[in-house]
Design an enzyme around this catalytic site. Structure first.
Site, PDB file in Angstrom:
ATOM      1  N   ASP A  65      83.939 -93.578  38.179  1.00 30.95           N
ATOM      2  CA  ASP A  65      84.095 -92.561  37.127  1.00 30.95           C
ATOM      3  C   ASP A  65      85.565 -92.420  36.758  1.00 30.95           C
ATOM      4  O   ASP A  65      86.405 -93.177  37.229  1.00 30.95           O
ATOM      5  CB  ASP A  65      83.495 -91.222  37.587  1.00 30.95           C
ATOM      6  N   ASP A  77      87.872 -90.145  37.434  1.00 33.92           N
ATOM      7  CA  ASP A  77      88.793 -89.845  38.528  1.00 33.92           C
ATOM      8  C   ASP A  77      89.038 -91.076  39.388  1.00 33.92           C
ATOM      9  O   ASP A  77      90.146 -91.326  39.849  1.00 33.92           O
ATOM     10  CB  ASP A  77      88.237 -88.711  39.405  1.00 33.92           C
ATOM     11  N   ASP A 117      85.410 -94.477  43.141  1.00 40.11           N
ATOM     12  CA  ASP A 117      84.217 -94.139  42.369  1.00 40.11           C
ATOM     13  C   ASP A 117      84.251 -94.787  40.990  1.00 40.11           C
ATOM     14  O   ASP A 117      85.323 -95.027  40.444  1.00 40.11           O
ATOM     15  CB  ASP A 117      84.126 -92.615  42.171  1.00 40.11           C
ATOM     16  N   GLU A 150      88.627 -93.813  48.451  1.00 41.88           N
ATOM     17  CA  GLU A 150      88.948 -92.480  47.959  1.00 41.88           C
ATOM     18  C   GLU A 150      87.972 -91.467  48.524  1.00 41.88           C
ATOM     19  O   GLU A 150      86.755 -91.659  48.440  1.00 41.88           O
ATOM     20  CB  GLU A 150      88.871 -92.513  46.426  1.00 41.88           C
TER      21      GLU A 150
END
Ligand code: 0RA
Length: 620
Positions: free
Chosen positions: A488, A490, A486, A413
């Protein structure tokens, strides 16, 4: 007769039905005519399904009328408002039937579930006898209007109902019931309602048949496969899932075609529907899971490979069936697809494992079909391929190894993380495909739209094995496809989207264990000269309790790591942690996405509130 508001309502209901009979029974031809009879029979079947009726007798009378007699509890006769009996209300008010049913739903029920008052309205006359409370009650109607009040005409120690009606020649193009049509439907109903005895008498022709099945659709499938060479005894199961009942019988034969009969609430679904889709998916998945586990060098089968010689009966019961399609017989309830798929998958797999000889015979047969199909497809492709040049996406940094089993594709990503990964990788066997990050607004846009066509195209051409029905796991260009996002919210989000994409369009990639999720560390912990990489909060707590005070850095994104760190912590096969994605993981992701993309805002909000932990950490 008194003149009441209720009276007026009944008259206007009657008028509506007689003016537009097609709206209620689908037409005024032979189909509509028989619809009247199904409506009446279904009431008795409902009583049987409720456990109160064991015998139903259908008579096609000399005078053109038909009667249906059952030994159920009898239509309730107690008095209701304004001096009307429950029976009279059922017989004259549109949709009054449901009010008296104590069940959550009417299981059988005509295509339109219109109720017996419609039959009454479209009959020259109708007579009802009810045996209840030691008495015999009687009432007569003409064109839907009561001609007698509910009278006691005798005594009886039994209970039951007789409804006799003569279809109105003013309404129908034809009023002659057909023995073959009636016999076929009653036989079908006897299979679908095991234990009940249905007698058919045709007084016009002096014909009589009795239908009864102790083992339900298990007997049905036997009769369908009579004369065919069977590969095994039928596979049978019956389960309740939430408010739904799922009953299935399956048998493979040497026949060269397929017979799949589907029913929803005893209505035959000529055009199939969601239960059939779920059935096929579950069956294919079970066969492939068995093959993958127990057969050496197994090649997965597609849904197309398991059709030849397949006989199946799928009967589901659900609270609110929805129908669509040309003849309004295609079941469209989406919740039933998953329920059927998971029951079929589990029960068939169980059966295969208990019957390995049969399992192997079935799979061998399907593999033969597959080979024939693929040979035909290859021939077609050879012609086609010459005009197409396979192009790899421009963003792909490919690797040099030619051994696809050791090649790895990292789907990363974001541009910056993609750049780090390109520097960090071992370019001999690791390829990097950066995709656009932060794809958040899934509301209402379809999955493909959310993932954007470009991203999807890049993934499909990098993987190199097609998609959907055409996906061929033998052609994949990488042994491992690794989603690296990631750590997190998102990142979790895009990972969920990707999982859903693979689940829907490249499922065998998951089934054959080629899809992975990279686990970047959540923290870097430094104590003196030592550096630790920590992958979860629990691990951090554990580590700190062992080493005491230390410097803790939280990694928010892959971009925060330099290429060396990324290599050491996440990409180097010696150190990294990879999670192999299972079909269950991916199907959970899909469920999540379905709700997140769904129309229902309330549903979505509730779901996110309830599952916020999972939304964040889908892969753990
Ligand atoms: C509602 C309640 C009860 C019976 C029936 C409907 C019923 C309807 C039909 C129509 C044809 N045959 C039928 N048999 C039963 C039960 C009421 C009670 O006894 O508690």
């Amino acid at each position: 007769m008194e003149y009441s508001a209720e009276h007026i309502e009944v008259l206007s209901d009657l008028e509506a039905v007689r003016k537009r009979p097609g709206m209620y029974i689908g037409g005024i031809g032979i189909r509509g005519l028989h619809h009247l009879l199904w409506e009446v029979v279904d009431n008795s079947i409902d009583e049987a399904l409720a456990g109160f009726c064991s015998k139903i007798k259908v008579i096609l009378h000399d005078d053109g009328s038909a009667s249906v007699e059952d030994n159920g509890r009898g239509i309730p006769t107690e008095m209701h408002s304004l001096g009307k009996s429950a029976l009279e209300i059922v017989m004259t008010k549109l949709h009054a039937g449901g009010k008296f049913s104590k069940k959550a739903y009417r299981v059988s029920g005509g295509l339109h579930g219109v109720g017996v008052s419609v039959v009454n309205a479209l009959s020259e006359w109708m007579e009802v006898y009810v045996k209840r409370d030691g008495k015999i009650y009687f009432q007569r109607f003409e064109r839907g209007i009561s001609k007698t009040s509910l009278e006691i005409v005798g005594e009886s120690g039994e209970t039951g109902t007789i409804v006799r009606f003569k279809p109105d020649e003013e309404i129908f193009e034809t009023t002659e019931f057909r023995y073959d049509i009636v016999a076929h439907r009653l036989k079908e109903l006897a299979y679908l309602t095991k234990g009940v005895t249905i007698e058919l008498i045709d007084e016009r022709k002096n014909k009589r048949e009795v239908f009864h099945s102790e083992r339900g659709i298990m007997d049905y499938i036997k009769s369908l496969n009579r004369g065919k060479q069977k590969f095994h005894d039928p596979i049978y199961f019956h389960e309740r899932v939430d408010d739904n009942e799922i009953e299935v019988a399956v048998q493979f034969t040497n026949s060269d075609h397929e017979v799949v009969l589907a029913y929803a609430n005893n209505i035959h679904n000529d055009e199939g529907g969601t239960h059939v889709v779920g059935f096929r998916a579950g069956l294919t998945r079970a066969l492939n899971e068995y093959g993958r586990k127990f057969i050496k060098k197994y090649t997965p089968l597609s849904g197309l490979d398991i059709r030849e010689g397949l006989t199946a009966i799928i009967s589901v019961k659900l609270p609110e069936p929805q129908f669509e399609g040309q003849t309004k017989t295609k079941l469209s309830n989406s919740e039933i697809r998953k329920a059927v798929e998971s029951v079929v998958y589990r029960r068939v797999l169980e059966w295969l494992e208990e019957n390995p000889d049969s399992a192997n015979r079935i799979i061998e047969k399907c593999q033969t079909t597959r080979k024939a199909r693929e040979a035909a497809k290859k021939a077609r492709e050879l012609v086609k391929r010459k005009s197409e040049v396979a192009t790899l996406p421009g963003k792909l940094a490919d690797c040099s190894s030619r051994d696809s089993s050791e090649r790895e594709l990292f789907i990363v990503e974001g541009e910056s993380a993609g750049g780090s990964a390109k520097q960090a990788r071992d370019r001999r066997f690791q390829a990097i495909l950066p995709i656009r990050g932060k794809i958040i607004n899934v509301e209402k846009a379809g999955l493909m739209k959310v993932l954007r066509n470009e991203e999807v195209k890049a993934i499909i051409s990098a993987v190199g094995a097609g998609m959907g029905k055409e996906f061929d796991v033998n052609r994949i260009r990488y042994g491992k496809v690794i989603i690296m996002t990631d750590a997190d919210v998102d990142g979790a989000h895009i990972r969920t989207l990707l999982l859903t994409f693979f689940y829907r369009y490249m499922k065998p990639l998951i089934e054959y264990g080629h899809l992975y999720i990279a686990q970047p560390p959540l923290y870097r912990v430094r104590k003196g000269k030592k550096t630790y990489y920590v992958y979860s909060d629990a691990e951090l707590e554990d580590l700190l309790s062992r080493i005491g005070n230390a410097e803790v850095q939280r990694y928010k994104g892959l971009g925060e790591m330099n290429p060396e760190q990324l290599w050491e912590t996440t990409m180097n096969p010696q150190n990294r942690i990879l999670m192999k994605v299972t079909v269950e993981d991916a199907s959970m992701a899909e469920e999540l996405i379905t709700i997140l993309m769904g129309e229902d805002v309330e549903d979505r909000r509730n779901f996110i509130m309830e599952h916020s932990a999972e939304v964040k950490n889908l892969d753990v």
